[in-house]
Design a protein around this motif. Sequence first.
Motif, PDB file in Angstrom:
ATOM      1  N   ARG A  31      -6.044  -1.782   3.429  1.00  0.00           N
ATOM      2  CA  ARG A  31      -5.832  -3.262   3.220  1.00  0.00           C
ATOM      3  C   ARG A  31      -4.899  -3.589   2.098  1.00  0.00           C
ATOM      4  NH1 ARG A  31     -11.181  -3.359   5.028  1.00  0.00           N
ATOM      5  NH2 ARG A  31     -12.033  -3.594   2.999  1.00  0.00           N
ATOM      6  N   THR A  75      -3.011  -1.764   0.563  1.00  0.00           N
ATOM      7  CA  THR A  75      -1.660  -1.045   0.696  1.00  0.00           C
ATOM      8  C   THR A  75      -0.965  -2.345   1.294  1.00  0.00           C
ATOM      9  OG1 THR A  75      -2.213   0.983   0.737  1.00  0.00           O
ATOM     10  CG2 THR A  75       0.119   0.689   1.709  1.00  0.00           C
ATOM     11  N   ALA A  76      -1.465  -3.060   2.496  1.00  0.00           N
ATOM     12  CA  ALA A  76      -0.811  -4.077   3.032  1.00  0.00           C
ATOM     13  C   ALA A  76      -0.440  -5.258   1.963  1.00  0.00           C
ATOM     14  CB  ALA A  76      -1.536  -4.589   4.417  1.00  0.00           C
ATOM     15  N   LYS A  77      -1.523  -5.717   1.402  1.00  0.00           N
ATOM     16  CA  LYS A  77      -1.274  -6.755   0.318  1.00  0.00           C
ATOM     17  C   LYS A  77      -0.230  -6.371  -0.894  1.00  0.00           C
ATOM     18  CE  LYS A  77      -5.993  -8.260   0.642  1.00  0.00           C
ATOM     19  NZ  LYS A  77      -7.508  -8.645  -0.305  1.00  0.00           N
ATOM     20  N   GLU A 106       2.449  -4.047  -0.183  1.00  0.00           N
ATOM     21  CA  GLU A 106       3.630  -4.411   0.615  1.00  0.00           C
ATOM     22  C   GLU A 106       4.219  -5.782   0.664  1.00  0.00           C
ATOM     23  OE1 GLU A 106       2.601  -2.514   4.285  1.00  0.00           O
ATOM     24  OE2 GLU A 106       3.280  -0.571   3.806  1.00  0.00           O
TER      25      GLU A 106
END
Length: 318
Positions: A115, A117-119, A121
């Motif tokens: 989660r 990592t997604a933010k 990115e």
Amino acid sequence: MAANAIDQTRRMLSLVTYLRERPGAHVGDVARAFGITEDELISDLDVLPMCGTSFRGGDLLDIDTDGEQIWWHNPDDVAEPLRLAADEATALLVAARAVATLPGLREGDREALLRATAKLEAAAGEAAGASSRLSVTFESEGGVFAEVDRAISERRRLWLRYYSPARDELTEREVDPIRLFAVGHTYMEAWCRLSEARRTFRLDRVAEIRLLDAPSAPPEIELRDLSEGLVHPSADDPEVVVEVGPGGRWVAEYYPHDSAEELPDGGLRIALRTPDPASLRRLALRLGGEGRIVSPPELAASARQAACEALAAYEDQA
């Protein structure tokens, strides 16, 4: 049960906030608040000054202690909102994806990492594109570390195939892990069910590891103080005397010893103690012409025999 590596990371992150709100906090009070010993707290404080908000340095945490109180000299310097440069965002994304693939990582931690990592990115924008073309593969020790870390957090027993350099053999055993720590190399302290005693295992010597369903139940034992190194010989251990030439003086730096007397040729006469004197035969073979075991006589004779056997084996192959 000692904290595992992930729990220690969580604690250190909390420690930053705690210290920011309590300038001059007393070491004993902080240790009690976090449920750790003062030595463990000092160990954390030794690491925090190497941390900061940028990979480039210049904004590291300026935290120190006089053994009684803890002082953070630049809390305002690192309180500004974090802004990552493109290379910093790329490095974080590559590292996060690599850690997320580690075997043995707890699922909750893996999901939280993904989660985050997604933010990152989304915030990194175009910089995230470069990170997708890079990858990191951990060596085998990383997998061993992850399995041990998982066993500690889930309180499960481990099965090992472990190489013992002192005996030059692989052994199979079940262990109840106690903690991970690093002193030069990364080690696991565990209760060994083969010897029914506390043992220390170097992770890069684990040939194979398997997580078992059996619960880990090491006896209640006091954790060893590692502030002065890994080896702590007892006064009751047998004494071994070794003489080394100038090229073997490193032995006095590597092995804890009772005395080291200068010899006329520039070498040393070293008296040390060890619970397993036979393990020093490999030291004698490694030293070759730069050293010899003087006493006890039976160990000296055993080392000479081992050297003769090694020489004979070499000549047979020549």
